[in-house]
Write an enzyme that holds these catalytic residues in place. Sequence first.
Site, PDB file in Angstrom:
ATOM      1  CG  HIS A   1      -1.746  -1.292   1.186  1.00  0.00           C
ATOM      2  ND1 HIS A   1      -1.868  -2.128   2.252  1.00  0.00           N
ATOM      3  CD2 HIS A   1      -2.403  -1.889   0.173  1.00  0.00           C
ATOM      4  CE1 HIS A   1      -2.587  -3.169   1.912  1.00  0.00           C
ATOM      5  NE2 HIS A   1      -2.912  -3.060   0.651  1.00  0.00           N
TER       6      HIS A   1
ATOM      7  CB  CYS B   1      -7.260  -0.248 -15.995  1.00  0.00           C
ATOM      8  SG  CYS B   1      -7.924  -1.671 -15.139  1.00  0.00           S
TER       9      CYS B   1
HETATM   10  C1  PEP Z   1      -5.011  -5.284 -12.383  1.00  0.00           C
HETATM   11  O1  PEP Z   1      -5.012  -6.388 -11.849  1.00  0.00           O
HETATM   12  O2  PEP Z   1      -4.470  -5.044 -13.476  1.00  0.00           O
HETATM   13  C2  PEP Z   1      -5.669  -4.141 -11.743  1.00  0.00           C
HETATM   14  C3  PEP Z   1      -5.783  -2.992 -12.360  1.00  0.00           C
HETATM   15  O3  PEP Z   1      -6.090  -4.297 -10.480  1.00  0.00           O
HETATM   16  P1  PEP Z   1      -5.119  -4.307  -9.202  1.00  0.00           P
HETATM   17  O4  PEP Z   1      -3.758  -3.914  -9.646  1.00  0.00           O
HETATM   18  O5  PEP Z   1      -5.731  -3.345  -8.251  1.00  0.00           O
HETATM   19  O6  PEP Z   1      -5.219  -5.729  -8.788  1.00  0.00           O
END
Ligand code: PEP
Length: 748
Positions: A364, A677
């Site tokens: 985090h 993303c």
């Molecule tokens: C991912 O897994 O690419 C994502 C955007 O979610 P996180 O990084 O929060 O798991």
Amino acid sequence: MADQTESESRKLLGRLRDTLAEEGAGQARLDRITHLIADSMQTEVCSVYLFRDADTLELCATQGLNPEAVHKTRMRVGEGLVGRVARTSQPVNTEDAPATKGFRFMPETGEEVYSSFLGLPIQRLGETLGVLVVQSKEARRFDGDEVYALEVVAMVLAEMAELGAFVGEGAALTALHQRAELYRGTVGQEGTAEGHVWLHEPRVVVTNPVADDPEAELARLKEAVETLRVTVDEMLDQVDTGDKDQRAVLEAYRMFANSRGWMRRMEEDIALGLSAEAAVEKEQSTARARMETVPDAYLRDRLHDLDDLSNRLLRILSGQGNETGAEMPANPVLIAGNIGPAELLDYGRQLKAIVLEEGSVGSHAAIVARAWAIPLVIHAKRITAEALNGDHIMVDGEQGIVHLRPDDNVITAFRDKMAMQAEAQKRYVSLRDKPAQSTDGAVVELYMNAGLMADLPSLDSSGAEGVGLFRTELQFLVRNKMPRRQELVDIYARVLDAAHGKRVQFRTLDIGSDKVLPYMKPTDEPNPALGWRAIRVGLDKPGVMRMQLQALIRAANGRPLTVMFPFVAQFDEFKTGRDFVHRELEREAALGHVLPVHVEIGAMLETPSLAFAPRQFFEMADFISIGGNDLKQFFFAADRENERVRRRYDTLNVSFLTFIERVVERCAEAGTPVSFCGEDAGRPIEAMCFAAMGLRKLSMRPASIGPVKSLLRRVDLAAAKAAIDEARGSGNQSVRPAVMKWLAGQSR
Ligand code: PEP
Ligand code: MG
């Protein structure tokens, strides 16, 4: 321990302390000290070797060896018996030094006539500063009491060195904490920064290593240990019974705080003349040195607990708390062993960079550093023992390198690099309101990832078209109790206000795996990344998800609302999640709340299985967002948190790119918008390749929008696709080399 040794030792320590009070340079003091030790130990020789640089020890003072050899005799770590002590941090005790394995004959010292040899590391907080040696002609092994007494002396020498007692001419006698140091860590977040050290937990400085009155010191130690025990018990009372990890750590603290062995060793140190603080630090130093060498992770964790406990005890004894009265310097760079998100957020946006001895890329702290767009270097070993508040520091988050007290050459080179980056930054700002349009006319929409209130100003400054991923769990992670619905309504409403009508894709709570809420009952899972996480938790225990959906509907308050579910692995999960949204909309309407003018419900594609879901799934989803971080980890079966395998498989691997292309095709067939993303969307080359594969919407950290846009505006995406296809056709594993070559050809 023999009374004789005790009183001798106390006398010697008292004399050593007196040398601290005497006027004079470090050299004179060291000379006197070697004389005092040889006299007290009844040996012909006593020598002190100190590090002149990271690899070389230098004879700095001697009683008994040839004085001409002082500052001339040098050895590398590991070389000869002295070098061996420095390398292993273990004593060497032998009655026949010349016959001992590793002995190196140094003619200039005249030591060949001495048979017995006892060498000990001069160590502070687990860090070896040099080696203390006594030698004698008579062939004898030093007994346990003598070794122990000399260990205590070595400890006092280390404290004296820390206090600057041996500062003199030459590299080996330069003051501590003044040399330039370089740390190679791991990149937690890119970027470069220059500033001054601010220690999250200032070190306790022991100014009185030697004490006259062992009785009084013992009483002080006992009283402090008692206070410590009470504190640990109180902490245990406060911790939630369900919180197994925290309990385990505190139970370990309690075990150490009540350990007879620990107490006995400190009592013995005090009996030999150490102050209570120095006795604690001596034990701490031994534990630290062991921490470096024990292969067993459990044992290492326990030594770590002991280290932490010693720090607490030192603070109680010395009265030195976190509040040292020091003023935070300008451009602070935070240095810590590790830090949680809540403590980090307390510092606010003033920090220029963060350097941690521990930490992980997915932690985090890393997420907060990303939100603040400041560099983060993790795994910078031992930096907390070396850095002092206010020290000049340069953090290279591109390479994972930290320069502490850099010299002029480094400063110049680093500033050049920063100037070049600032130049590029200016260019990016000038692109802020321009589209990411390739030279052949393809327009790629660039969104930003967010999750903290600290992210919101970037909505305007970065030129993002909206928020492509709002990680709602961050608001849950930075609290120590479950947020209430109204709190969430306020937060989500602030996000939508800041977006001024731009699209915000709220992802429902994605907890589990590495994202563990401190106030939720922990689950013991063998493979948390493949376990009960994200939408799985939401569907099985819908209370929190429903509360969150209600908060989102209320926050929208008539505005459009976009929601997506994380970690959907099969069609049914999406359908059920979607039904939840519709049911909450009905309930909210019945309660008289204004409904969003328009609701879109999407799914994150983070498991390969979803790419092969029935056509109906693609038709039902209002949009798909590829979560590349998780997708890549499951596609290659390579843990995204594991430094050993994390980088093993290239994102531009032909299999992965082809897979992405297939997802884009399936979405196109169903007419469903698709975006990407994961972190890779923020890397310009990767972003360009995704766009070449047909993606027209990418979401990334705000600081990446400029660099990605800048590249996309310079390339012909159809030509990029042709270069990728050619590489794929020639059996390459990754298209990266071909793409880089093609790009180099473009800029000519
Ligand atoms: C991912 O897994 O690419 C994502 C955007 O979610 P996180 O990084 O929060 O798991
Ligand atoms: Mg994910």
